[in-house]
Design a protein around this motif. Structure first.
Motif, PDB file in Angstrom:
ATOM      1  N   GLU A   1     -32.225  27.031  23.219  1.00  0.00           N
ATOM      2  CA  GLU A   1     -30.899  26.439  23.032  1.00  0.00           C
ATOM      3  C   GLU A   1     -29.876  27.064  23.976  1.00  0.00           C
ATOM      4  OE1 GLU A   1     -30.018  26.822  18.897  1.00  0.00           O
ATOM      5  OE2 GLU A   1     -31.524  25.336  18.327  1.00  0.00           O
ATOM      6  N   ARG A   2     -29.952  28.370  24.170  1.00  0.00           N
ATOM      7  CA  ARG A   2     -29.048  29.033  25.120  1.00  0.00           C
ATOM      8  C   ARG A   2     -29.304  28.551  26.548  1.00  0.00           C
ATOM      9  NH1 ARG A   2     -29.446  35.237  24.204  1.00  0.00           N
ATOM     10  NH2 ARG A   2     -31.141  34.732  22.801  1.00  0.00           N
ATOM     11  N   ARG A   3     -30.583  28.403  26.890  1.00  0.00           N
ATOM     12  CA  ARG A   3     -30.933  27.932  28.229  1.00  0.00           C
ATOM     13  C   ARG A   3     -30.383  26.522  28.462  1.00  0.00           C
ATOM     14  NH1 ARG A   3     -36.833  26.323  30.441  1.00  0.00           N
ATOM     15  NH2 ARG A   3     -36.249  26.059  32.601  1.00  0.00           N
ATOM     16  N   ILE A   4     -30.489  25.664  27.458  1.00  0.00           N
ATOM     17  CA  ILE A   4     -29.969  24.298  27.581  1.00  0.00           C
ATOM     18  C   ILE A   4     -28.451  24.309  27.703  1.00  0.00           C
ATOM     19  CG2 ILE A   4     -29.668  22.119  26.325  1.00  0.00           C
ATOM     20  CD1 ILE A   4     -32.535  22.545  25.238  1.00  0.00           C
ATOM     21  N   ARG A   5     -27.786  25.133  26.890  1.00  0.00           N
ATOM     22  CA  ARG A   5     -26.322  25.210  26.973  1.00  0.00           C
ATOM     23  C   ARG A   5     -25.862  25.701  28.340  1.00  0.00           C
ATOM     24  NH1 ARG A   5     -26.537  27.358  21.674  1.00  0.00           N
ATOM     25  NH2 ARG A   5     -26.291  29.435  22.528  1.00  0.00           N
ATOM     26  N   ARG A   6     -26.526  26.742  28.858  1.00  0.00           N
ATOM     27  CA  ARG A   6     -26.161  27.266  30.182  1.00  0.00           C
ATOM     28  C   ARG A   6     -26.391  26.219  31.263  1.00  0.00           C
ATOM     29  NH1 ARG A   6     -28.739  32.081  28.543  1.00  0.00           N
ATOM     30  NH2 ARG A   6     -30.589  31.415  29.665  1.00  0.00           N
ATOM     31  N   ALA A   7     -27.513  25.519  31.183  1.00  0.00           N
ATOM     32  CA  ALA A   7     -27.821  24.486  32.174  1.00  0.00           C
ATOM     33  C   ALA A   7     -26.815  23.342  32.086  1.00  0.00           C
ATOM     34  CB  ALA A   7     -29.241  23.975  31.970  1.00  0.00           C
ATOM     35  N   ARG A   8     -26.426  22.972  30.869  1.00  0.00           N
ATOM     36  CA  ARG A   8     -25.439  21.909  30.701  1.00  0.00           C
ATOM     37  C   ARG A   8     -24.092  22.325  31.287  1.00  0.00           C
ATOM     38  NH1 ARG A   8     -25.701  20.793  25.103  1.00  0.00           N
ATOM     39  NH2 ARG A   8     -27.539  19.563  25.578  1.00  0.00           N
ATOM     40  N   ARG A   9     -23.695  23.585  31.054  1.00  0.00           N
ATOM     41  CA  ARG A   9     -22.433  24.081  31.625  1.00  0.00           C
ATOM     42  C   ARG A   9     -22.477  24.102  33.146  1.00  0.00           C
ATOM     43  NH1 ARG A   9     -22.539  29.114  28.885  1.00  0.00           N
ATOM     44  NH2 ARG A   9     -23.022  28.434  26.807  1.00  0.00           N
ATOM     45  N   ARG A  10     -23.616  24.538  33.711  1.00  0.00           N
ATOM     46  CA  ARG A  10     -23.754  24.558  35.174  1.00  0.00           C
ATOM     47  C   ARG A  10     -23.692  23.150  35.756  1.00  0.00           C
ATOM     48  NH1 ARG A  10     -28.948  27.480  35.659  1.00  0.00           N
ATOM     49  NH2 ARG A  10     -28.587  28.284  33.617  1.00  0.00           N
ATOM     50  N   ALA A  11     -24.326  22.200  35.083  1.00  0.00           N
ATOM     51  CA  ALA A  11     -24.302  20.818  35.564  1.00  0.00           C
ATOM     52  C   ALA A  11     -22.872  20.259  35.516  1.00  0.00           C
ATOM     53  CB  ALA A  11     -25.242  19.947  34.739  1.00  0.00           C
ATOM     54  N   LEU A  12     -22.174  20.534  34.443  1.00  0.00           N
ATOM     55  CA  LEU A  12     -20.795  20.069  34.331  1.00  0.00           C
ATOM     56  C   LEU A  12     -19.907  20.730  35.382  1.00  0.00           C
ATOM     57  CD1 LEU A  12     -18.707  18.391  32.840  1.00  0.00           C
ATOM     58  CD2 LEU A  12     -18.439  20.281  31.229  1.00  0.00           C
ATOM     59  N   ALA A  13     -20.072  22.037  35.582  1.00  0.00           N
ATOM     60  CA  ALA A  13     -19.272  22.747  36.586  1.00  0.00           C
ATOM     61  C   ALA A  13     -19.556  22.215  37.995  1.00  0.00           C
ATOM     62  CB  ALA A  13     -19.559  24.244  36.518  1.00  0.00           C
ATOM     63  N   ALA A  14     -20.800  21.897  38.277  1.00  0.00           N
ATOM     64  CA  ALA A  14     -21.143  21.352  39.595  1.00  0.00           C
ATOM     65  C   ALA A  14     -20.493  19.989  39.792  1.00  0.00           C
ATOM     66  CB  ALA A  14     -22.657  21.248  39.752  1.00  0.00           C
ATOM     67  N   ARG A  15     -20.473  19.174  38.742  1.00  0.00           N
ATOM     68  CA  ARG A  15     -19.822  17.860  38.842  1.00  0.00           C
ATOM     69  C   ARG A  15     -18.319  18.010  39.040  1.00  0.00           C
ATOM     70  NH1 ARG A  15     -24.018  16.351  35.462  1.00  0.00           N
ATOM     71  NH2 ARG A  15     -25.042  14.448  36.135  1.00  0.00           N
ATOM     72  N   VAL A  16     -17.705  18.916  38.303  1.00  0.00           N
ATOM     73  CA  VAL A  16     -16.263  19.144  38.435  1.00  0.00           C
ATOM     74  C   VAL A  16     -15.933  19.603  39.851  1.00  0.00           C
ATOM     75  CG1 VAL A  16     -14.364  20.648  37.689  1.00  0.00           C
ATOM     76  CG2 VAL A  16     -15.850  19.564  35.996  1.00  0.00           C
ATOM     77  N   THR A  17     -16.729  20.509  40.394  1.00  0.00           N
ATOM     78  CA  THR A  17     -16.506  20.995  41.753  1.00  0.00           C
ATOM     79  C   THR A  17     -16.625  19.853  42.753  1.00  0.00           C
ATOM     80  OG1 THR A  17     -17.354  23.164  41.152  1.00  0.00           O
ATOM     81  CG2 THR A  17     -17.311  22.630  43.495  1.00  0.00           C
ATOM     82  N   LEU A  18     -17.624  19.008  42.582  1.00  0.00           N
ATOM     83  CA  LEU A  18     -17.810  17.883  43.492  1.00  0.00           C
ATOM     84  C   LEU A  18     -16.640  16.910  43.418  1.00  0.00           C
ATOM     85  CD1 LEU A  18     -19.712  16.398  45.488  1.00  0.00           C
ATOM     86  CD2 LEU A  18     -20.639  15.201  43.502  1.00  0.00           C
ATOM     87  N   VAL A  19     -16.193  16.593  42.217  1.00  0.00           N
ATOM     88  CA  VAL A  19     -15.073  15.667  42.052  1.00  0.00           C
ATOM     89  C   VAL A  19     -13.794  16.266  42.626  1.00  0.00           C
ATOM     90  CG1 VAL A  19     -13.575  14.575  40.331  1.00  0.00           C
ATOM     91  CG2 VAL A  19     -16.054  14.451  40.094  1.00  0.00           C
ATOM     92  N   ASN A  20     -13.558  17.553  42.368  1.00  0.00           N
ATOM     93  CA  ASN A  20     -12.358  18.188  42.908  1.00  0.00           C
ATOM     94  C   ASN A  20     -12.395  18.241  44.430  1.00  0.00           C
ATOM     95  OD1 ASN A  20     -11.208  18.576  40.409  1.00  0.00           O
ATOM     96  ND2 ASN A  20     -11.987  20.659  40.191  1.00  0.00           N
ATOM     97  N   ARG A  21     -13.560  18.491  45.004  1.00  0.00           N
ATOM     98  CA  ARG A  21     -13.691  18.524  46.453  1.00  0.00           C
ATOM     99  C   ARG A  21     -13.424  17.139  47.043  1.00  0.00           C
ATOM    100  NH1 ARG A  21     -19.207  19.875  47.789  1.00  0.00           N
ATOM    101  NH2 ARG A  21     -18.771  21.762  46.652  1.00  0.00           N
ATOM    102  N   ALA A  22     -13.952  16.117  46.384  1.00  0.00           N
ATOM    103  CA  ALA A  22     -13.745  14.745  46.844  1.00  0.00           C
ATOM    104  C   ALA A  22     -12.273  14.336  46.702  1.00  0.00           C
ATOM    105  CB  ALA A  22     -14.635  13.784  46.072  1.00  0.00           C
TER     106      ALA A  22
END
Length: 89
Positions: A58-79
């Motif tokens: 469950e911790r691994r899934i939560r961390r992966a979900r946070r990383r995926a969301l952070a990567a999307r936010v970074t991409l959108v902000n860069r765009a």
């Protein structure tokens, strides 16, 4: 007499159009952190398909979900930053 077109001629006639353009490759490169984060999230979910997830899973899934969301936010902000010229007025 009719001429028969070989398969090789038919396939290679459009070979130049089958390759990705430089712009498409650049777009893939920009999205690569999001793609890799999504792969990590899928790996975390796949690991728990045949069993009940443990606390560690469950911790691994939560961390992966946070990383995926952070990567999307970074991409959108860069765009968004690239599309706005000048700055904030």
């Amino acid at each position: 007499m009719e001429h028969i077109v070989t398969v090789r001629d038919a396939v290679t006639a459009f070979a130049d159009y089958l390759e990705p353009t430089n712009a498409e490759l650049d777009a893939i490169e920009q999205e690569m952190p999001v793609i890799l984060a999504d792969v990590d999230l899928l790996d975390a979910h796949i690991a728990t398909l045949d069993r009940a997830p443990s606390e560690l899973d469950e911790r691994r899934i939560r961390r992966a979900r946070r990383r995926a969301l952070a990567a999307r936010v970074t991409l959108v902000n860069r765009a968004a930053g690239a599309s706005v010229s000048g700055g904030v007025a």
